[in-house]
Design a protein around this motif. Sequence first.
Motif, PDB file in Angstrom:
ATOM      1  N   ASP A   1       0.855  -1.186   0.000  1.00  0.00           N
ATOM      2  CA  ASP A   1       0.000   0.000   0.000  1.00  0.00           C
ATOM      3  C   ASP A   1       0.893   1.239   0.000  1.00  0.00           C
ATOM      4  O   ASP A   1       1.280   1.754   1.041  1.00  0.00           O
ATOM      5  CB  ASP A   1      -0.904  -0.012   1.233  1.00  0.00           C
ATOM      6  CG  ASP A   1      -1.907   1.141   1.211  1.00  0.00           C
ATOM      7  OD1 ASP A   1      -2.075   1.776   0.146  1.00  0.00           O
ATOM      8  OD2 ASP A   1      -2.503   1.416   2.274  1.00  0.00           O
ATOM      9  N   THR A   2       1.265   1.711  -1.173  1.00  0.00           N
ATOM     10  CA  THR A   2       2.215   2.815  -1.298  1.00  0.00           C
ATOM     11  C   THR A   2       1.570   4.046  -1.937  1.00  0.00           C
ATOM     12  O   THR A   2       0.490   3.969  -2.530  1.00  0.00           O
ATOM     13  CB  THR A   2       3.418   2.392  -2.151  1.00  0.00           C
ATOM     14  OG1 THR A   2       2.958   2.007  -3.466  1.00  0.00           O
ATOM     15  CG2 THR A   2       4.161   1.236  -1.501  1.00  0.00           C
ATOM     16  N   VAL A   3       2.276   5.159  -1.800  1.00  0.00           N
ATOM     17  CA  VAL A   3       1.862   6.428  -2.405  1.00  0.00           C
ATOM     18  C   VAL A   3       3.029   6.946  -3.224  1.00  0.00           C
ATOM     19  O   VAL A   3       4.180   6.918  -2.770  1.00  0.00           O
ATOM     20  CB  VAL A   3       1.475   7.461  -1.330  1.00  0.00           C
ATOM     21  CG1 VAL A   3       1.078   8.783  -1.985  1.00  0.00           C
ATOM     22  CG2 VAL A   3       0.354   6.933  -0.467  1.00  0.00           C
ATOM     23  N   GLU A   4       2.755   7.436  -4.431  1.00  0.00           N
ATOM     24  CA  GLU A   4       3.805   7.969  -5.283  1.00  0.00           C
ATOM     25  C   GLU A   4       3.939   9.473  -5.072  1.00  0.00           C
ATOM     26  O   GLU A   4       2.978  10.226  -5.235  1.00  0.00           O
ATOM     27  CB  GLU A   4       3.513   7.676  -6.758  1.00  0.00           C
ATOM     28  CG  GLU A   4       3.654   6.205  -7.117  1.00  0.00           C
ATOM     29  CD  GLU A   4       3.587   5.975  -8.612  1.00  0.00           C
ATOM     30  OE1 GLU A   4       3.117   6.884  -9.330  1.00  0.00           O
ATOM     31  OE2 GLU A   4       4.004   4.893  -9.066  1.00  0.00           O
ATOM     32  N   VAL A   5       5.142   9.882  -4.681  1.00  0.00           N
ATOM     33  CA  VAL A   5       5.424  11.298  -4.455  1.00  0.00           C
ATOM     34  C   VAL A   5       6.595  11.704  -5.347  1.00  0.00           C
ATOM     35  O   VAL A   5       7.160  10.877  -6.073  1.00  0.00           O
ATOM     36  CB  VAL A   5       5.757  11.565  -2.975  1.00  0.00           C
ATOM     37  CG1 VAL A   5       4.556  11.263  -2.097  1.00  0.00           C
ATOM     38  CG2 VAL A   5       6.964  10.749  -2.526  1.00  0.00           C
ATOM     39  N   LEU A   6       6.971  12.980  -5.267  1.00  0.00           N
ATOM     40  CA  LEU A   6       8.105  13.478  -6.046  1.00  0.00           C
ATOM     41  C   LEU A   6       9.324  13.645  -5.154  1.00  0.00           C
ATOM     42  O   LEU A   6       9.217  14.098  -4.015  1.00  0.00           O
ATOM     43  CB  LEU A   6       7.754  14.817  -6.699  1.00  0.00           C
ATOM     44  CG  LEU A   6       6.679  14.776  -7.780  1.00  0.00           C
ATOM     45  CD1 LEU A   6       6.406  16.172  -8.311  1.00  0.00           C
ATOM     46  CD2 LEU A   6       7.094  13.844  -8.928  1.00  0.00           C
ATOM     47  N   ARG A   7      10.478  13.271  -5.700  1.00  0.00           N
ATOM     48  CA  ARG A   7      11.727  13.375  -4.946  1.00  0.00           C
ATOM     49  C   ARG A   7      12.776  14.078  -5.800  1.00  0.00           C
ATOM     50  O   ARG A   7      12.842  13.888  -7.016  1.00  0.00           O
ATOM     51  CB  ARG A   7      12.220  11.981  -4.555  1.00  0.00           C
ATOM     52  CG  ARG A   7      13.482  11.995  -3.710  1.00  0.00           C
ATOM     53  CD  ARG A   7      13.832  10.602  -3.203  1.00  0.00           C
ATOM     54  NE  ARG A   7      14.255   9.701  -4.266  1.00  0.00           N
ATOM     55  CZ  ARG A   7      14.801   8.503  -4.061  1.00  0.00           C
ATOM     56  NH1 ARG A   7      14.973   8.067  -2.821  1.00  0.00           N
ATOM     57  NH2 ARG A   7      15.150   7.731  -5.073  1.00  0.00           N
ATOM     58  N   LEU A   8      13.607  14.883  -5.159  1.00  0.00           N
ATOM     59  CA  LEU A   8      14.656  15.622  -5.863  1.00  0.00           C
ATOM     60  C   LEU A   8      15.801  14.686  -6.231  1.00  0.00           C
ATOM     61  O   LEU A   8      16.222  13.860  -5.417  1.00  0.00           O
ATOM     62  CB  LEU A   8      15.179  16.752  -4.979  1.00  0.00           C
ATOM     63  CG  LEU A   8      16.042  17.818  -5.666  1.00  0.00           C
ATOM     64  CD1 LEU A   8      15.197  18.626  -6.640  1.00  0.00           C
ATOM     65  CD2 LEU A   8      16.677  18.728  -4.635  1.00  0.00           C
TER      66      LEU A   8
ATOM     67  N   THR B   1      13.014  21.673 -12.992  1.00  0.00           N
ATOM     68  CA  THR B   1      12.809  21.087 -14.310  1.00  0.00           C
ATOM     69  C   THR B   1      12.545  19.583 -14.152  1.00  0.00           C
ATOM     70  O   THR B   1      12.799  19.007 -13.091  1.00  0.00           O
ATOM     71  CB  THR B   1      14.046  21.294 -15.201  1.00  0.00           C
ATOM     72  OG1 THR B   1      15.176  20.629 -14.614  1.00  0.00           O
ATOM     73  CG2 THR B   1      14.363  22.776 -15.345  1.00  0.00           C
ATOM     74  N   GLU B   2      12.070  18.957 -15.204  1.00  0.00           N
ATOM     75  CA  GLU B   2      11.692  17.542 -15.146  1.00  0.00           C
ATOM     76  C   GLU B   2      12.886  16.642 -14.861  1.00  0.00           C
ATOM     77  O   GLU B   2      12.752  15.584 -14.239  1.00  0.00           O
ATOM     78  CB  GLU B   2      11.011  17.131 -16.453  1.00  0.00           C
ATOM     79  CG  GLU B   2      10.330  15.779 -16.384  1.00  0.00           C
ATOM     80  CD  GLU B   2       9.438  15.519 -17.578  1.00  0.00           C
ATOM     81  OE1 GLU B   2       8.801  14.443 -17.625  1.00  0.00           O
ATOM     82  OE2 GLU B   2       9.367  16.400 -18.466  1.00  0.00           O
ATOM     83  N   SER B   3      14.085  17.052 -15.289  1.00  0.00           N
ATOM     84  CA  SER B   3      15.274  16.230 -15.084  1.00  0.00           C
ATOM     85  C   SER B   3      15.763  16.258 -13.636  1.00  0.00           C
ATOM     86  O   SER B   3      16.626  15.456 -13.252  1.00  0.00           O
ATOM     87  CB  SER B   3      16.406  16.712 -16.004  1.00  0.00           C
ATOM     88  OG  SER B   3      16.774  18.052 -15.687  1.00  0.00           O
TER      89      SER B   3
ATOM     90  N   LYS C   1      22.041  16.232  -8.170  1.00  0.00           N
ATOM     91  CA  LYS C   1      23.222  15.942  -7.367  1.00  0.00           C
ATOM     92  C   LYS C   1      23.700  17.208  -6.657  1.00  0.00           C
ATOM     93  O   LYS C   1      23.885  18.249  -7.290  1.00  0.00           O
ATOM     94  CB  LYS C   1      24.338  15.383  -8.249  1.00  0.00           C
ATOM     95  CG  LYS C   1      25.554  14.925  -7.459  1.00  0.00           C
ATOM     96  CD  LYS C   1      26.587  14.289  -8.377  1.00  0.00           C
ATOM     97  CE  LYS C   1      27.790  13.815  -7.581  1.00  0.00           C
ATOM     98  NZ  LYS C   1      28.831  13.201  -8.449  1.00  0.00           N
ATOM     99  N   GLY C   2      23.877  17.116  -5.352  1.00  0.00           N
ATOM    100  CA  GLY C   2      24.307  18.283  -4.582  1.00  0.00           C
ATOM    101  C   GLY C   2      23.164  19.148  -4.118  1.00  0.00           C
ATOM    102  O   GLY C   2      23.368  20.111  -3.387  1.00  0.00           O
ATOM    103  N   GLY C   3      21.933  18.801  -4.527  1.00  0.00           N
ATOM    104  CA  GLY C   3      20.768  19.577  -4.121  1.00  0.00           C
ATOM    105  C   GLY C   3      20.564  20.809  -4.977  1.00  0.00           C
ATOM    106  O   GLY C   3      21.300  21.068  -5.937  1.00  0.00           O
TER     107      GLY C   3
END
Length: 294
Positions: A45-52, A65-67, A55-57
Amino acid sequence: MDIRSVKNVAPNRNLFKKIAAVLFSLTVIVISYIIISNASKDARDTVEVLRLTEKGGLPAFTVLTESQVETYKIIRQEYSEDMVLAEKLPDVLGKFTKYYIRDQSVLYQDQLLDEKPLKNEWLYKLDEKQEVVTLPYNFLEAGGDILMPGDRVRIRVSYETEEKPPQGAGANPNAVFAQSQSKTMKTEILFDSIVVKDMLNANSHSIYEVYKEVLKLSEDKRQEVMKSDDFLKSIQPKALLLEGSGEQVSNYAKFKSLESKSFLITMLSRRGSTVIMDQLPTLQNEVESWIEKK
């Protein structure tokens, strides 16, 4: 007493212990199965989120941007409503980071801005009837590092004049004269109360904007920058930006061209004032600690 009856007690006790052990083992197995089953169910039972993924923040005020982001699954128990869902990717692209975000960090809604903050944003909020004037001043003679943008000050001007000190009841109580054989010095209030909107360093850069630029950096990089002599020099003010009415600025213009003049700047109560640096208490404390170590 019959000895055979005593011998028959031991086998019954052993049988009871064996049955208890079996029951205990079965109970452990059932409980373990339930726990594992529930854990397996939660894992599915998972949820899809966005993660950065950058590299280096990313530093503050950077366009996403999408990349730089990816879809990332977390179990529902770890999800909170302020996280950015993967389905919101089209809405996130093109927004600005509010502050530095580390690599591999899940994105939160309060980390993003729709528009990049304006430099010297207080100028955009300035009343049309108000004006801003720059006044050079001596850092040590005007409150040192106590004086900050947002403070109110009173400014007196002393200058040479051929005017003789007035006599009698008609004398101006706010004017002070000092007369010698060759000249007469007059002191009067230039600005009774005027707001310090910002300060300029030796390079004529806004000191408040210097602080804001440092805030964009990661914590490690920020501390490295703040230890440098260049940074400490960049936050030493050389001039004040004062917000006043047209009448106040015109009054200042009368004395600006005089050769023999000096200004005395005194601080007024902060009651009712909004000191800009109060918005950056942590950064201000860090700066003071570095200065003390110099």
